[in-house]
Design a protein around this motif. Structure first.
Motif, PDB file in Angstrom:
ATOM      1  N   SER A  23     -31.929 -81.821 -57.077  1.00  0.00           N
ATOM      2  CA  SER A  23     -31.802 -80.724 -58.040  1.00  0.00           C
ATOM      3  C   SER A  23     -32.941 -79.713 -57.942  1.00  0.00           C
ATOM      4  O   SER A  23     -32.954 -78.727 -58.666  1.00  0.00           O
ATOM      5  CB  SER A  23     -31.775 -81.309 -59.461  1.00  0.00           C
ATOM      6  N   ILE A  74     -36.122 -76.095 -53.819  1.00  0.00           N
ATOM      7  CA  ILE A  74     -35.968 -76.112 -52.354  1.00  0.00           C
ATOM      8  C   ILE A  74     -34.759 -76.970 -51.962  1.00  0.00           C
ATOM      9  O   ILE A  74     -33.930 -76.569 -51.134  1.00  0.00           O
ATOM     10  CB  ILE A  74     -37.244 -76.667 -51.677  1.00  0.00           C
ATOM     11  N   LYS A 116     -27.844 -84.252 -64.976  1.00  0.00           N
ATOM     12  CA  LYS A 116     -28.162 -83.386 -63.821  1.00  0.00           C
ATOM     13  C   LYS A 116     -27.125 -83.568 -62.722  1.00  0.00           C
ATOM     14  O   LYS A 116     -26.750 -82.615 -62.037  1.00  0.00           O
ATOM     15  CB  LYS A 116     -29.560 -83.690 -63.300  1.00  0.00           C
ATOM     16  N   VAL A 175     -31.835 -91.595 -59.454  1.00  0.00           N
ATOM     17  CA  VAL A 175     -33.138 -92.253 -59.273  1.00  0.00           C
ATOM     18  C   VAL A 175     -34.029 -91.584 -60.310  1.00  0.00           C
ATOM     19  O   VAL A 175     -34.479 -90.451 -60.129  1.00  0.00           O
ATOM     20  CB  VAL A 175     -33.695 -92.056 -57.844  1.00  0.00           C
ATOM     21  N   ALA A 225     -38.392 -85.001 -53.187  1.00  0.00           N
ATOM     22  CA  ALA A 225     -38.792 -85.205 -54.591  1.00  0.00           C
ATOM     23  C   ALA A 225     -40.289 -85.442 -54.711  1.00  0.00           C
ATOM     24  O   ALA A 225     -40.857 -86.260 -54.002  1.00  0.00           O
ATOM     25  CB  ALA A 225     -38.042 -86.391 -55.185  1.00  0.00           C
ATOM     26  N   PRO A 258     -43.531 -84.324 -57.943  1.00  0.00           N
ATOM     27  CA  PRO A 258     -43.823 -83.399 -59.043  1.00  0.00           C
ATOM     28  C   PRO A 258     -44.605 -82.180 -58.557  1.00  0.00           C
ATOM     29  O   PRO A 258     -45.597 -82.342 -57.854  1.00  0.00           O
ATOM     30  CB  PRO A 258     -44.673 -84.240 -59.997  1.00  0.00           C
ATOM     31  N   PHE A 259     -44.125 -80.991 -58.907  1.00  0.00           N
ATOM     32  CA  PHE A 259     -44.875 -79.768 -58.577  1.00  0.00           C
ATOM     33  C   PHE A 259     -45.012 -78.933 -59.834  1.00  0.00           C
ATOM     34  O   PHE A 259     -44.171 -78.106 -60.170  1.00  0.00           O
ATOM     35  CB  PHE A 259     -44.168 -78.984 -57.471  1.00  0.00           C
ATOM     36  N   PRO A 262     -46.680 -90.607 -58.873  1.00  0.00           N
ATOM     37  CA  PRO A 262     -45.294 -90.372 -58.440  1.00  0.00           C
ATOM     38  C   PRO A 262     -45.190 -89.866 -56.997  1.00  0.00           C
ATOM     39  O   PRO A 262     -44.301 -90.283 -56.254  1.00  0.00           O
ATOM     40  CB  PRO A 262     -44.781 -89.295 -59.404  1.00  0.00           C
ATOM     41  N   SER A 305     -43.886 -82.150 -47.266  1.00  0.00           N
ATOM     42  CA  SER A 305     -45.289 -82.189 -47.668  1.00  0.00           C
ATOM     43  C   SER A 305     -45.673 -80.788 -48.130  1.00  0.00           C
ATOM     44  O   SER A 305     -44.856 -80.103 -48.774  1.00  0.00           O
ATOM     45  CB  SER A 305     -46.149 -82.693 -46.506  1.00  0.00           C
ATOM     46  N   SER A 306     -46.831 -80.308 -47.784  1.00  0.00           N
ATOM     47  CA  SER A 306     -47.263 -79.011 -48.294  1.00  0.00           C
ATOM     48  C   SER A 306     -48.488 -78.533 -47.518  1.00  0.00           C
ATOM     49  O   SER A 306     -49.200 -79.336 -46.904  1.00  0.00           O
ATOM     50  CB  SER A 306     -47.644 -79.166 -49.767  1.00  0.00           C
ATOM     51  N   TYR A 321     -52.676 -81.870 -57.816  1.00  0.00           N
ATOM     52  CA  TYR A 321     -51.450 -81.580 -57.055  1.00  0.00           C
ATOM     53  C   TYR A 321     -51.757 -81.578 -55.556  1.00  0.00           C
ATOM     54  O   TYR A 321     -51.030 -82.185 -54.765  1.00  0.00           O
ATOM     55  CB  TYR A 321     -50.833 -80.235 -57.475  1.00  0.00           C
ATOM     56  N   LYS A 375     -50.110 -84.345 -52.719  1.00  0.00           N
ATOM     57  CA  LYS A 375     -49.389 -84.053 -51.475  1.00  0.00           C
ATOM     58  C   LYS A 375     -50.133 -84.641 -50.274  1.00  0.00           C
ATOM     59  O   LYS A 375     -49.524 -85.124 -49.326  1.00  0.00           O
ATOM     60  CB  LYS A 375     -49.209 -82.540 -51.299  1.00  0.00           C
ATOM     61  N   PRO A 429     -44.914 -76.457 -46.335  1.00  0.00           N
ATOM     62  CA  PRO A 429     -44.830 -75.047 -46.712  1.00  0.00           C
ATOM     63  C   PRO A 429     -46.016 -74.588 -47.553  1.00  0.00           C
ATOM     64  O   PRO A 429     -46.609 -75.386 -48.292  1.00  0.00           O
ATOM     65  CB  PRO A 429     -43.556 -74.965 -47.571  1.00  0.00           C
ATOM     66  N   VAL A 430     -46.329 -73.309 -47.455  1.00  0.00           N
ATOM     67  CA  VAL A 430     -47.216 -72.655 -48.423  1.00  0.00           C
ATOM     68  C   VAL A 430     -46.339 -72.340 -49.637  1.00  0.00           C
ATOM     69  O   VAL A 430     -45.257 -72.909 -49.772  1.00  0.00           O
ATOM     70  CB  VAL A 430     -47.842 -71.380 -47.804  1.00  0.00           C
ATOM     71  N   SER A 458     -43.758 -71.879 -57.982  1.00  0.00           N
ATOM     72  CA  SER A 458     -44.095 -70.803 -57.047  1.00  0.00           C
ATOM     73  C   SER A 458     -43.386 -69.488 -57.405  1.00  0.00           C
ATOM     74  O   SER A 458     -43.989 -68.413 -57.320  1.00  0.00           O
ATOM     75  CB  SER A 458     -43.765 -71.223 -55.609  1.00  0.00           C
TER      76      SER A 458
HETATM   77  P1  NDP Z   1     -38.997 -78.530 -57.985  1.00  0.00           P
HETATM   78  O1  NDP Z   1     -39.857 -78.870 -59.130  1.00  0.00           O
HETATM   79  O2  NDP Z   1     -37.864 -77.601 -58.191  1.00  0.00           O
HETATM   80  O3  NDP Z   1     -38.424 -79.871 -57.309  1.00  0.00           O
HETATM   81  C1  NDP Z   1     -39.051 -81.101 -57.407  1.00  0.00           C
HETATM   82  C2  NDP Z   1     -37.987 -82.182 -57.406  1.00  0.00           C
HETATM   83  O4  NDP Z   1     -38.620 -83.474 -57.495  1.00  0.00           O
HETATM   84  C3  NDP Z   1     -37.060 -82.069 -58.603  1.00  0.00           C
HETATM   85  O5  NDP Z   1     -35.756 -82.433 -58.220  1.00  0.00           O
HETATM   86  C4  NDP Z   1     -37.644 -83.095 -59.578  1.00  0.00           C
HETATM   87  O6  NDP Z   1     -36.695 -83.576 -60.506  1.00  0.00           O
HETATM   88  C5  NDP Z   1     -38.069 -84.175 -58.603  1.00  0.00           C
HETATM   89  N1  NDP Z   1     -39.080 -85.058 -59.209  1.00  0.00           N
HETATM   90  C6  NDP Z   1     -40.317 -84.721 -59.627  1.00  0.00           C
HETATM   91  N2  NDP Z   1     -40.938 -85.786 -60.156  1.00  0.00           N
HETATM   92  C7  NDP Z   1     -40.073 -86.826 -60.098  1.00  0.00           C
HETATM   93  C8  NDP Z   1     -40.120 -88.188 -60.500  1.00  0.00           C
HETATM   94  N3  NDP Z   1     -41.205 -88.720 -61.070  1.00  0.00           N
HETATM   95  N4  NDP Z   1     -39.023 -88.952 -60.281  1.00  0.00           N
HETATM   96  C9  NDP Z   1     -37.903 -88.430 -59.696  1.00  0.00           C
HETATM   97  N5  NDP Z   1     -37.810 -87.151 -59.286  1.00  0.00           N
HETATM   98  C10 NDP Z   1     -38.877 -86.359 -59.489  1.00  0.00           C
HETATM   99  O7  NDP Z   1     -39.973 -77.961 -56.885  1.00  0.00           O
HETATM  100  P2  NDP Z   1     -39.753 -77.500 -55.374  1.00  0.00           P
HETATM  101  O8  NDP Z   1     -38.330 -77.456 -55.000  1.00  0.00           O
HETATM  102  O9  NDP Z   1     -40.560 -76.297 -55.209  1.00  0.00           O
HETATM  103  O10 NDP Z   1     -40.475 -78.691 -54.604  1.00  0.00           O
HETATM  104  C11 NDP Z   1     -39.807 -79.576 -53.721  1.00  0.00           C
HETATM  105  C12 NDP Z   1     -40.824 -80.197 -52.801  1.00  0.00           C
HETATM  106  O11 NDP Z   1     -41.453 -79.172 -52.047  1.00  0.00           O
HETATM  107  C13 NDP Z   1     -41.955 -80.968 -53.507  1.00  0.00           C
HETATM  108  O12 NDP Z   1     -42.247 -82.098 -52.707  1.00  0.00           O
HETATM  109  C14 NDP Z   1     -43.111 -79.980 -53.486  1.00  0.00           C
HETATM  110  O13 NDP Z   1     -44.351 -80.624 -53.534  1.00  0.00           O
HETATM  111  C15 NDP Z   1     -42.866 -79.326 -52.135  1.00  0.00           C
HETATM  112  N6  NDP Z   1     -43.506 -78.011 -51.972  1.00  0.00           N
HETATM  113  C16 NDP Z   1     -43.131 -76.951 -52.763  1.00  0.00           C
HETATM  114  C17 NDP Z   1     -43.735 -75.717 -52.580  1.00  0.00           C
HETATM  115  C18 NDP Z   1     -43.354 -74.527 -53.402  1.00  0.00           C
HETATM  116  O14 NDP Z   1     -44.067 -73.523 -53.370  1.00  0.00           O
HETATM  117  N7  NDP Z   1     -42.247 -74.542 -54.146  1.00  0.00           N
HETATM  118  C19 NDP Z   1     -44.789 -75.511 -51.581  1.00  0.00           C
HETATM  119  C20 NDP Z   1     -45.086 -76.683 -50.791  1.00  0.00           C
HETATM  120  C21 NDP Z   1     -44.462 -77.876 -50.982  1.00  0.00           C
HETATM  121  P3  NDP Z   1     -36.582 -82.868 -61.961  1.00  0.00           P
HETATM  122  O15 NDP Z   1     -36.408 -81.405 -61.723  1.00  0.00           O
HETATM  123  O16 NDP Z   1     -35.384 -83.511 -62.544  1.00  0.00           O
HETATM  124  O17 NDP Z   1     -37.852 -83.181 -62.665  1.00  0.00           O
END
Ligand code: NDP
Length: 342
Positions: A9, A12, A36, A55, A82, A84-85, A99, A126-127, A165, A169, A196-197, A216
């Motif tokens: 969900s 990205i 969801k 999950v 998945a 937390p960001f 997590p 990763s990041s 954070y 990562k 990614p940045v 972001s």
């Molecule tokens: P989102 O917050 O939109 O996506 C994060 C996803 O991880 C969500 O589906 C969220 O579920 C899930 N998640 C977080 N914590 C938990 C948990 N404890 N248990 C189960 N699911 C969890 O952010 P992005 O799409 O931006 O990020 C996706 C990935 O990309 C991450 O790994 C992030 O670190 C990485 N990334 C992102 C960047 C950016 O600028 N966006 C840059 C570099 C890396 P829910 O929404 O239901 O909480």
């Protein structure tokens, strides 16, 4: 072929899932709740190749066991997105570090237990946060590449949400490479990481636009909702990449053998808040006079005093051109304005 996408969900992951379905893959995605899952299935018009599993918390080691016990033999590719960001917590270990680390360790352990011979490729999202640290990225004598690692320690990562954070990562990615080293005779899969940045660009579905976007995209959302009096953060800078390019890179990362074992740094350049404001003021006349202006053209001053990010290796390996800052900002803003009927 069936691809498992954790955190389906997410901002990205939604693009990734959509691209995979368009390319003809079967996708099993994990989301945190039935609510969801229902929403997502509806958004994808109950696509015949998409199924979702719950999950609820990747912090629990073993969180992915049930999924891989049930579907493991069918899954040949795993994309672990998945994690937390966000920076809105004071419990850094509980909400960010654990997590991220347990999620990565846990999914790889579940593959080893139930899908050691079926999963062939794993891509971990990763990041750039696992490549650089805050201080380093502001040090103009430094250059960061695919070989660089954030030197943060677990203790340091408990200090503030940003370092936490970045640490989350770093430790999660390290755990993935270490897991593979320790288990290379016990699992079949090859590993690639995508680093990614800051990821910008439109939400896959217009209806996902809200007052608070993913971390972001919120930088841009804040400017769209600023006033002429709003002060732009003069110290904030980062790298940018469009989400559609991030999605494409995830797919190539498992489709292509020459990307096995690589860390792919996805970046098309650096930005400042001033750069965002300049593009928005220039390209959206209807916002002129209503939003922050700052000091047009001054964004580049800050960028002269920061570290160099050299991802030429990734660009050469991937071989496709990333979207420009103007395109990614324009498409992000256009969608926000459309969703808000402005
Ligand atoms: P989102 O917050 O939109 O996506 C994060 C996803 O991880 C969500 O589906 C969220 O579920 C899930 N998640 C977080 N914590 C938990 C948990 N404890 N248990 C189960 N699911 C969890 O952010 P992005 O799409 O931006 O990020 C996706 C990935 O990309 C991450 O790994 C992030 O670190 C990485 N990334 C992102 C960047 C950016 O600028 N966006 C840059 C570099 C890396 P829910 O929404 O239901 O909480």
């Amino acid at each position: 072929q069936t691809v498992f996408v954790s955190g389906a969900s997410g901002f990205i992951a939604l693009h990734v899932v959509n691209d995979l379905l368009e390319s003809g893959y079967k996708v099993i995605g994990s989301v945190r709740s039935q609510q969801k899952a229902d929403r997502l299935l509806k958004q994808f018009n109950n696509h015949k190749n998409l199924s979702l599993v719950i999950v609820s918390d990747i912090a629990q080691l073993g969180a992915f066991d049930d999924v891989f016990e049930k579907y493991g033999e069918e899954i040949s590719i795993v994309l672990h997105t998945a994690s937390p960001f966000h920076f809105s917590t004071t419990e850094y270990e509980k909400d960010l570090l654990i997590p991220a680390l347990n999620g990565t360790k846990g999914i790889l352990e579940s593959i080893k237990k139930y899908a050691a011979s079926s999963v062939e490729r794993v891509v971990v999202t990763s990041s750039y946060a696992a490549v650089t640290d805050f201080a380093g990225d502001s040090d103009k004598t430094k250059t960061f590449t695919e070989e660089s690692w954030n030197p943060v320690t677990w203790e340091e990562a408990k200090k503030d949400p940003y370092t936490a954070y970045y640490g989350s990562k770093t430790f999660a990615e390290k755990a993935a490479w270490d897991f593979l080293k320790e288990n290379k005779d016990k699992v079949k899969f090859k590993l690639t990481t995508v680093n990614p940045v800051f990821v910008l660009g439109p939400q896959l579905f217009d209806e996902n636009v809200s007052a608070n976007l993913n971390t972001s995209c919120q930088f841009i959302n804040d400017i769209v909702h600023s006033t002429p009096e709003t002060e732009l953060d003069k110290n904030l800078f980062g790298g940018f990449i469009d989400v559609r390019d991030v999605s494409k890179a995830h797919q190539l990362a498992f489709e292509r053998d020459d990307l096995i074992g690589q860390r792919l740094i996805l970046s098309e350049g650096r930005f400042t808040m001033q750069d965002f404001a300049d593009i928005i003021n220039e390209d959206f006349p209807k916002l002129k006079g209503k939003i922050a202006v700052g000091k047009p053209g001054s964004g580049q001053d800050l960028l002269k005093s920061i570290a160099k990010l050299d991802n030429s290796k990734t660009k050469r390996l991937l071989g496709f051109k990333f979207r420009s800052l103007q395109e990614t900002v324009d498409d992000t803003v256009s969608q926000i304005l459309k969703a808000e009927h402005k």
